[in-house]
Design an enzyme around this catalytic site. Sequence first.
Site: not given
Ligand code: SRM
Ligand code: SF4
Length: 591
Positions: A74, A143, A231, A233, A452, A458, A497, A501
């Site tokens: 990323r 981030r 993390k 943000k 997402c 993922c 899930c 994201c």
């Molecule tokens: Fe996310 C974890 C993809 C934005 C909340 N996110 C992941 C992981 C890395 C899965 C993992 O931990 O193994 C995913 C990788 C999937 C893949 O194959 O690429 C993933 N997140 C993404 C992306 C690529 C989604 C997308 O389709 O665009 C976004 C990358 C953003 C970036 O450039 O940095 C992405 N993730 C977000 C957002 C939206 C935002 O930030 O505005 C959220 C919700 C906001 C937040 O953080 O609360 C988000 N991602 C999560 C979470 C839940 C965090 C939590 O507080 O519980 C996880 C799981 C974790 O961290 O344990 C997660």
């Molecule tokens: Fe993966 Fe869940 Fe984030 Fe979708 S919402 S990219 S399934 S961790």
Amino acid sequence: MSDAKKPVPVENFKAQSNYLRGPIPAELVDGNAFFGKASIQLLKHHGTYQQDNREERTAREGMKSLKNFSFMVRSRVPGGKLTAEQLLAEIDLGDELGNSTLRITSRQGLQLHGVPKHSLRESIRRINAIKLTTLAACGDVERNVMCCPAPHHGDAIHQQLQDLADSIAHHLRPRSPAYYEIWLKDDASGEEQLVSQAGPNGHSHSTDGAPPSPSADPVEPIYGPTYLPRKFKTAIGLPHDNCVDLYANDLGFMAVVENGQITGYNVLVGGGMGVTPANKLTYPAVAKRMAFIQPDQVLDVATAIVKVQRDFGNRTDRKLARMKYLIAEWGLPRFKAKVEEYYGRPLSDPHPADVTGFDDHMGWHEQGDGRWFYGLNIENGRILDTDSLRLKTALRVVCRQLKPGIRLTAHQSLLFTDLHPDQRSTLESILTDHNVPLTEQISAVRRWSMACVAWPTCGLAITESERALPGLLDQLEVELARLGLARDVFTLRMTGCPNGCARPYNCDIGLVGKAADRYTILIGGRLLGDRLNVVYRDLVPLHEIVPTLLPLFAFFKAARQPDETFGDFCHRQGLDELTRFASQYAVPAAT
Ligand code: SRM
Ligand code: SF4
């Protein structure tokens, strides 16, 4: 947080890593296609996740299923600002080292998928060579800093927001040299590769946190050796244009604009989407309005907030480690008082200004300097070529021929900027020649949706998302057109899930993967992103989602108030009334 509880393993990995090194250097060259447990966690801070294509796992009798490991890489792009050369280079990397696609993320970043371990170093080196970075794109640190990407040059405001995003990103970056040692040092000479370490465009000046701490860590003055509990943000937005979804961030700076000048920022704290259904203590939250500050206070206040989360965030339970839980535990007044203590001065109450609008910046816009930008909707951010759609090739041609500036949006799309009026028709022809639909040809519901990544890469995905949403929208478009609602604007966001994201908990319609092929349907949030939606139905099979939504749209059509949006309508009616209407609704016979 109870002191008696033990820190989670990730905390030990960080503590023992000597500032993000750990076993990564040794394991990078051990001949295996994968890393061990500690490295997997540490690598996130370097911007990469170990994954496997879950559809390619092969189960063999009597043996564990085999994983074909690869890496997601990323790039962190503050404000989503890129050059055409940088986008071209990332597309090339996807072709040469990844799975031939590139993905624009929901935080204005870029992702390569499918990079094998033996190409990891080359991919990170080449990303740095084009003056981008993967450092801190993931991990327990600040981030990617989001900000409104619209290049409106008629005012100074948008440039100030971008400068501020660059400043915050630079200021809150990890300072450990581990990243440079591991990925960028020239093996032969030992020299570090020239990387984009130039300072930001010069915004507000800062100390490394106030009051200065006598025990400041010599390597990581802001984070210390164990970085943050989770993390973190940050987003910067405008009241009339909350295109970065301020309320979904740990930290939001909403610019207050008076007489064409930014007079200060409202500071929003504690937004976050992630939920773990098995843990009833977890929940999504929209941020709370904490304070109003002057532009020159931003870096120090951000630093103070980060340090409060560093020192008091939960390090014994990662599910409860985001700053939203600290604020909930303490209450906002106590949290604010602690930030003031770290900052060294009292902070004013928030300015009454709040978010009032959201612009996705799609289509043609005059920039204010005689040039134009064009927002191209990219379905779920995935840049690829298929038999019918040659998006990747089209972007290459546009970048080479027109050399536009590029901005990534928080809705997984992009803007081509700085185009001369006489380049407008050329851009449209290039896109059309490659079967890329122009934004104007895309339905409102598709344009305002996002999904997402989910399957197959993922590791946390329960259901499909990116691959399921287009088909669902095909059905929904037909129904909305039948009801005369094709032009209505509402946000529909799907995730594979409950981690959220694609930010599905503050939009008009959230679809969240909960069990195999089954989704939770949430309604009643809105485009402004300042209100959480609520569960309407749980465990709905994918093929029943549109039929389940249909009565709500019919009710909306019949009983909405003038200019009322779908989310506001659902919020006003409430779940009981919506359910009552839906139970009596008869699907009209097909004509
Ligand atoms: Fe996310 C974890 C993809 C934005 C909340 N996110 C992941 C992981 C890395 C899965 C993992 O931990 O193994 C995913 C990788 C999937 C893949 O194959 O690429 C993933 N997140 C993404 C992306 C690529 C989604 C997308 O389709 O665009 C976004 C990358 C953003 C970036 O450039 O940095 C992405 N993730 C977000 C957002 C939206 C935002 O930030 O505005 C959220 C919700 C906001 C937040 O953080 O609360 C988000 N991602 C999560 C979470 C839940 C965090 C939590 O507080 O519980 C996880 C799981 C974790 O961290 O344990 C997660
Ligand atoms: Fe993966 Fe869940 Fe984030 Fe979708 S919402 S990219 S399934 S961790």
